[in-house]
Design a protein around this motif. Structure first.
Motif, PDB file in Angstrom:
ATOM      1  N   LEU A  56       0.829  -1.228  -0.044  1.00 43.67           N
ATOM      2  CA  LEU A  56       0.193   0.056  -0.129  1.00 43.67           C
ATOM      3  C   LEU A  56       0.966   1.285   0.067  1.00 43.67           C
ATOM      4  CD1 LEU A  56      -3.212  -0.787   2.046  1.00 43.67           C
ATOM      5  CD2 LEU A  56      -2.744  -1.142  -0.220  1.00 43.67           C
ATOM      6  N   TYR A  99      -1.204   7.135  -6.161  1.00 40.68           N
ATOM      7  CA  TYR A  99      -2.589   7.423  -6.004  1.00 40.68           C
ATOM      8  C   TYR A  99      -2.792   8.264  -4.909  1.00 40.68           C
ATOM      9  CZ  TYR A  99      -3.062   3.710  -9.241  1.00 40.68           C
ATOM     10  OH  TYR A  99      -2.650   2.878 -10.457  1.00 40.68           O
ATOM     11  N   ARG A 147      -4.708  10.414  -2.095  1.00 38.12           N
ATOM     12  CA  ARG A 147      -6.113  10.146  -1.550  1.00 38.12           C
ATOM     13  C   ARG A 147      -6.861  11.548  -1.789  1.00 38.12           C
ATOM     14  NH1 ARG A 147      -7.851   5.728   2.423  1.00 38.12           N
ATOM     15  NH2 ARG A 147     -10.050   6.576   2.927  1.00 38.12           N
ATOM     16  N   LYS A 202     -14.996   9.012   3.145  1.00 37.45           N
ATOM     17  CA  LYS A 202     -13.794   9.425   3.078  1.00 37.45           C
ATOM     18  C   LYS A 202     -12.613   8.751   3.874  1.00 37.45           C
ATOM     19  CE  LYS A 202     -13.935  13.340   6.227  1.00 37.45           C
ATOM     20  NZ  LYS A 202     -13.764  14.745   6.691  1.00 37.45           N
ATOM     21  N   ASP A 203     -13.239   8.071   4.846  1.00 37.34           N
ATOM     22  CA  ASP A 203     -12.135   7.485   5.735  1.00 37.34           C
ATOM     23  C   ASP A 203     -12.285   5.872   5.441  1.00 37.34           C
ATOM     24  OD1 ASP A 203     -14.871   7.318   6.820  1.00 37.34           O
ATOM     25  OD2 ASP A 203     -14.409   7.599   8.884  1.00 37.34           O
ATOM     26  N   VAL A 204     -12.650   5.611   4.325  1.00 37.31           N
ATOM     27  CA  VAL A 204     -12.611   4.294   3.979  1.00 37.31           C
ATOM     28  C   VAL A 204     -11.059   3.558   3.885  1.00 37.31           C
ATOM     29  CG1 VAL A 204     -12.017   4.854   1.395  1.00 37.31           C
ATOM     30  CG2 VAL A 204     -13.311   2.660   1.985  1.00 37.31           C
ATOM     31  N   PRO A 205     -10.856   2.371   4.445  1.00 38.64           N
ATOM     32  CA  PRO A 205      -9.494   1.737   4.257  1.00 38.64           C
ATOM     33  C   PRO A 205      -8.743   2.343   3.161  1.00 38.64           C
ATOM     34  CG  PRO A 205     -10.866   0.167   5.343  1.00 38.64           C
ATOM     35  CD  PRO A 205     -11.669   1.515   4.735  1.00 38.64           C
ATOM     36  N   GLN A 206      -7.367   2.579   3.316  1.00 42.06           N
ATOM     37  CA  GLN A 206      -6.617   2.910   2.124  1.00 42.06           C
ATOM     38  C   GLN A 206      -6.614   1.762   1.327  1.00 42.06           C
ATOM     39  OE1 GLN A 206      -5.663   5.482   1.278  1.00 42.06           O
ATOM     40  NE2 GLN A 206      -3.299   5.662   0.612  1.00 42.06           N
ATOM     41  N   GLY A 207      -6.567   0.530   1.480  1.00 43.56           N
ATOM     42  CA  GLY A 207      -6.523  -0.736   0.612  1.00 43.56           C
ATOM     43  C   GLY A 207      -7.755  -0.695  -0.329  1.00 43.56           C
ATOM     44  N   PHE A 226      -9.456   2.174  -1.187  1.00 40.59           N
ATOM     45  CA  PHE A 226      -9.215   3.297  -2.074  1.00 40.59           C
ATOM     46  C   PHE A 226      -8.296   3.250  -3.203  1.00 40.59           C
ATOM     47  CE2 PHE A 226      -6.586   7.045  -3.243  1.00 40.59           C
ATOM     48  CZ  PHE A 226      -7.623   7.737  -3.665  1.00 40.59           C
ATOM     49  N   LEU A 227      -7.152   2.275  -2.851  1.00 41.02           N
ATOM     50  CA  LEU A 227      -6.082   2.254  -3.962  1.00 41.02           C
ATOM     51  C   LEU A 227      -6.448   1.043  -4.880  1.00 41.02           C
ATOM     52  CD1 LEU A 227      -3.010   2.420  -1.517  1.00 41.02           C
ATOM     53  CD2 LEU A 227      -3.807   3.963  -3.069  1.00 41.02           C
ATOM     54  N   GLU A 228      -7.097  -0.001  -4.149  1.00 36.98           N
ATOM     55  CA  GLU A 228      -7.416  -1.039  -5.335  1.00 36.98           C
ATOM     56  C   GLU A 228      -8.539  -0.398  -6.437  1.00 36.98           C
ATOM     57  OE1 GLU A 228      -9.335  -4.448  -3.409  1.00 36.98           O
ATOM     58  OE2 GLU A 228     -10.576  -3.272  -2.334  1.00 36.98           O
ATOM     59  N   LYS A 281      -8.502   2.554  -7.540  1.00 36.89           N
ATOM     60  CA  LYS A 281      -7.727   3.418  -8.406  1.00 36.89           C
ATOM     61  C   LYS A 281      -6.937   2.345  -9.349  1.00 36.89           C
ATOM     62  CE  LYS A 281      -7.385   7.272  -8.192  1.00 36.89           C
ATOM     63  NZ  LYS A 281      -8.349   8.077  -8.904  1.00 36.89           N
ATOM     64  N   ALA A 282      -6.175   1.413  -8.807  1.00 38.16           N
ATOM     65  CA  ALA A 282      -5.468   0.651  -9.767  1.00 38.16           C
ATOM     66  C   ALA A 282      -6.352  -0.018 -10.975  1.00 38.16           C
ATOM     67  CB  ALA A 282      -4.769  -0.485  -8.819  1.00 38.16           C
ATOM     68  N   VAL A 302     -13.450   7.475  -8.790  1.00 42.85           N
ATOM     69  CA  VAL A 302     -13.481   7.229  -7.038  1.00 42.85           C
ATOM     70  C   VAL A 302     -13.874   8.521  -6.633  1.00 42.85           C
ATOM     71  CG1 VAL A 302     -12.479   6.698  -4.955  1.00 42.85           C
ATOM     72  CG2 VAL A 302     -11.923   5.367  -6.999  1.00 42.85           C
ATOM     73  N   THR A 303     -15.202   8.607  -6.110  1.00 42.24           N
ATOM     74  CA  THR A 303     -15.354   9.692  -5.122  1.00 42.24           C
ATOM     75  C   THR A 303     -15.583   9.401  -3.476  1.00 42.24           C
ATOM     76  OG1 THR A 303     -16.714  10.522  -6.892  1.00 42.24           O
ATOM     77  CG2 THR A 303     -17.163  11.585  -4.766  1.00 42.24           C
ATOM     78  N   LEU A 304     -14.758  10.297  -3.012  1.00 43.95           N
ATOM     79  CA  LEU A 304     -14.730  10.193  -1.321  1.00 43.95           C
ATOM     80  C   LEU A 304     -15.752  11.048  -0.729  1.00 43.95           C
ATOM     81  CD1 LEU A 304     -11.089   9.633  -0.737  1.00 43.95           C
ATOM     82  CD2 LEU A 304     -12.828   7.676  -1.001  1.00 43.95           C
ATOM     83  N   LYS A 329      -6.688  -5.757   4.065  1.00 42.59           N
ATOM     84  CA  LYS A 329      -7.619  -4.577   3.515  1.00 42.59           C
ATOM     85  C   LYS A 329      -7.718  -3.665   4.752  1.00 42.59           C
ATOM     86  CE  LYS A 329      -9.797  -5.192  -0.068  1.00 42.59           C
ATOM     87  NZ  LYS A 329     -10.805  -5.563  -0.916  1.00 42.59           N
TER      88      LYS A 329
END
Lengths: 408, 408
Positions: free
Chosen positions: A383, A390, A392, B158-163, B165-167, B169-170, B175-177, B381
């Motif tokens: 990550l 990416y 945030r 907006k405070d979703v786990p970074q995993g 968010f990143l998946e 994007k990849a 993606v909208t937070l 995750k």
């Protein structure tokens, strides 16, 4: 332990009994299991596998070092291998395949080797297992040690990805972060293991991790109907997966299940750590310690692979090559794989994609060849690397809308 | 689309044709697929499955809404189910099992539902798919949309786990937070979807995600030799997995493959967000919006599940219960599972362990009952949550040595 005849040193061919714990040969070489294939052929054939519903690597029990009933298993291996039409279209490769080892326990190919290594270590009496790891081997050892009821002692570089650190902790392992590289971690394990009573399961320092890894090659062949691709691109840190596949292909030929065709074995490394590429280009049989090793693909940050001789031999015998790609190319490769195929790969997997692009462009690979990309792990374990790519708060649809959306 | 007779509203029983895209019924109810089991029984039986080597959920093709040949699949489902001897020993539960859905694509059970939903959405003409998600459904939608060549529009807190968010994007998703909870995300999708041409695949807002989720129930039964456990502990956010399992058990009875026994269905929620527990205790048929919802198990942060009526019905009809556990208990549960079984579970999976401990202590569950813990995702995750528990520099063996080890 069925049909193992003996263990043999990969350098001096001295043999050892499989019935006790071994690390390296006195000459410094790694030990490899040798089986009695004449006996195996009498009792096991392709037809048995065709009706075997077991969905993990222990389906190859007769060529593994333990009976599947005694395996320390988390259901590893038998990972998906599929055609990558969309990625192939984008890269102009007409017959492109992916095998996704991110689908293993602990999200990496390291699970395969740790399943066999921990099974044998437990069976042969070890109680405390130690490893020097760039990260994923550590997570796998921690998981299989927990499943086996053994203690794991983990030594990783201090900047190992957080995913690796946290999984080791959740598995209850003893974790030490080292201000250095995996080679430095290896020195610490070597120095302390006798005093502490640890059995060293670091890469190629015991004979059985590679036995799990070789199932990568068995699966490629079986899932392709006992044929092999024209080329395999493999992200090469320690390189044991590549050595394992090469061993598997030789064994499959001894079983009479495949012919003489071999894939071009292609080792893909990082520009910041490319000892195998360097040795390949110098036409030397082994690698030199790569100075100032750095890459965000932590699994590729192995400055002097213990198995370098075997990797280089397989690459050369197969008519393959070794190539280095930049970190940026790797990340582009991850994104290509992600948006075309729905696979979130590790940077190492992205390196294979990047290597493919280069080798298609320079003509080493033909656009109609059957090409297999091996993804060794999931992007979820990296990550930090992806967080830099990416952002945030600074990218994405919310910016077009002037920041975060606050609902009424 | 084979044997689907029609779609039926789960509240008013109005029926709809399966041949076009649908969201909710005009009464606000969710739609569910109804099959012609008399016809299915003529052509498909348990013996067919006994020789079926397909290692994913599409082995149940005849009771899924599309032919397996047209499936948008990343090899989801058919996840491991195994006895948890060591954990059972520690908790004093003599017949404890785990099913680990962290082994799915995108490391969570959400892959199952998105495989069927995206398959049908694509087949029926949708090109832009939108979802409101606590995180894991978003990652799965992004992956399957990429595999299908469709566009994904993702709305997450907006405070979703970074995993997560990143998946997303990849996978190339939009993606909208959102500065709010999943319920706020849902409102945004509902408001914008018509103008944008999005098809809403949010939980229970289209009929096919649950068809994928129900394979959880089919697999539990098949992997146990067509028996069912005495109790299933399921971490309940939206609760669709629980509804899906309950649907599967009813269908299996219609097929004649299981008898009348049903497991006690147990919904485990977080103390900071427990609308189902609250409604269960009040003996009400549906839930009330839980105020100030908070828990580090982001998948359990669903303040008013759309399927609450169906969850509560299954829990009650089965003789089950609903229970809330603290975030601390969940994390203890993850660690228990990790060090005993080698599974790094999501906090949601840890919640199931914590719920089990409570229900054994209060006698609701007996220590010799066949109990199944359902783990819905991987701990990988949720690195933020685990980072707070396992401090990188302040815990571990390096401290005993006075800080990081610097090799000579």
């Amino acid at each position: 332990m069925g049909t193992i005849k003996h263990l043999a040193c990969g350098l001096c061919e001295r043999t050892f009994s499989p019935g006790q714990l071994h690390n390296l040969c006195s000459c410094g070489g790694s030990l490899f299991a040798r089986y009695d294939f004449a006996a195996i052929r009498q009792t096991w054939n392709k037809g048995d596998l065709a009706t075997d519903r077991r969905c993990d690597m222990w389906r190859y029990g007769p060529v593994l070092p333990a009976d599947s009933q005694e395996a320390v298993t988390l259901t590893e291996g038998w990972t998906p291998q599929f055609t990558a039409w969309a990625l192939g279209f984008e890269l102009k490769a007409g017959n492109l395949w992916i095998k996704d080892d991110g689908r293993n326990p602990t999200d990496s190919f390291k699970a395969r080797g740790m399943s066999t290594a921990v099974t044998l270590a437990k069976k042969l009496g070890a109680r405390k297992l130690a490893v020097a790891s760039a990260g994923n081997a550590a997570g796998a050892l921690a998981a299989y040690s927990a499943a086996a009821g053994l203690q794991a002692y983990i030594f990783m570089p201090k900047d190992v990805p957080q995913g690796n650190f946290l999984e080791c902790k959740a598995f209850g392992a003893h974790v030490t972060l080292v201000d250095g590289l995996i080679s430095d971690c290896g020195k610490i394990v070597a120095e302390r293991k006798e005093r502490e009573g640890w059995f060293d399961v670091s890469t190629l320092k015991e004979p059985y991790r590679i036995e799990g890894k070789k199932t990568m090659g068995y699966e490629i062949a079986e899932q392709l109907g006992w044929t092999l691709p024209d080329a395999i691109l493999y992200p090469c840190g320690g390189g044991v997966g590549l050595i394992g596949m090469w061993k598997a292909f030789a064994e499959l030929a001894e079983l009479g299940w495949i012919g003489s065709k071999r894939p071009k074995m292609i080792a893909v490394q990082a520009e910041g750590c490319q000892p195998i590429v360097d040795a390949f280009q110098r036409e030397e049989p082994s690698s030199r310690m790569w100075p100032d090793a750095h890459t965000l693909a932590s699994g590729l940050r192995v400055p002097k692979p213990l198995g370098d001789v075997h990797v280089l031999r397989a690459v050369r015998e197969s008519g393959g090559t070794a190539i280095a790609v930049s970190d940026g190319e790797m990340m582009d490769g991850v994104e290509l794989l992600g948006r075309n195929e729905g696979i979130f790969a590790a940077p190492e997997g992205g390196a294979a994609v990047a290597g493919l692009r280069r080798l298609l462009e320079n003509g080493f690979l033909k656009r109609d060849e059957h090409i297999l990309l091996y993804n060794t792990g999931s992007g979820l374990k990296y990550l930090e690397a992806f967080s830099a790519r990416y952002r945030r708060q600074r990218e994405g649809e919310q910016d077009k809308l002037g920041g975060l959306i606050t609902p009424r």
